[in-house]
Design a protein around this motif. Structure first.
Motif: not given
Length: 132
Positions: A17-22, A104-108
């Motif tokens: 459930e993440a974009e994965g863009k970062l 945000e990277v940690i969230a992904e």
């Protein structure tokens, strides 16, 4: 482009459930952090076959030039790597400062961790894939 975990066979009841863009944008930095903490590189769980030196086509042509890729990895090993990256970024300012958006990277990565935990429980393999 984005990075996401793929599973073989598919996970039951869980989706990334993440974009994965970062994760895509920062994969070189994530690899450097992983190497600094003696963890496998983030990118080592994806297709890391070398691109032929004379290749000058687009992504679809590259897939054809390299042929099929059917390598899968242990989710337990991927989970160790993701946890190590999360801990390093959260606890070491030197690492978090290397990233453009560390929270945000940690969230992904945390979302990937959730999926990898499910993969371990369900006994499925995984790999990192790219999506436009």
């Amino acid at each position: 482009m984005s990075v996401y975990p793929a599973f073989n066979p598919e996970l039951t009841g869980i989706q990334f459930e993440a974009e994965g863009k970062l994760l895509f944008d920062q994969f070189e930095t994530l690899d450097a952090i992983a190497e600094a903490i003696d963890s496998p590189r983030f990118s080592s769980f994806g297709d890391d076959r070398p691109i032929p030196e004379d290749f000058d086509g687009d992504e679809d042509d590259l897939d054809e030039a390299l042929g099929p890729w059917d390598e899968w990895y242990s989710p337990a090993e991927g989970l160790k790597m993701v946890i190590a990256l999360i801990d390093a970024i959260a606890e070491e300012a030197d690492f978090s400062e290397q990233l453009d958006f560390p929270d945000e990277v940690i969230a992904e990565l945390t979302e990937m961790k959730r999926c990898l935990e499910a993969a371990v429980e369900q006994g499925v393999l995984f790999r990192l894939e790219l999506a436009p």
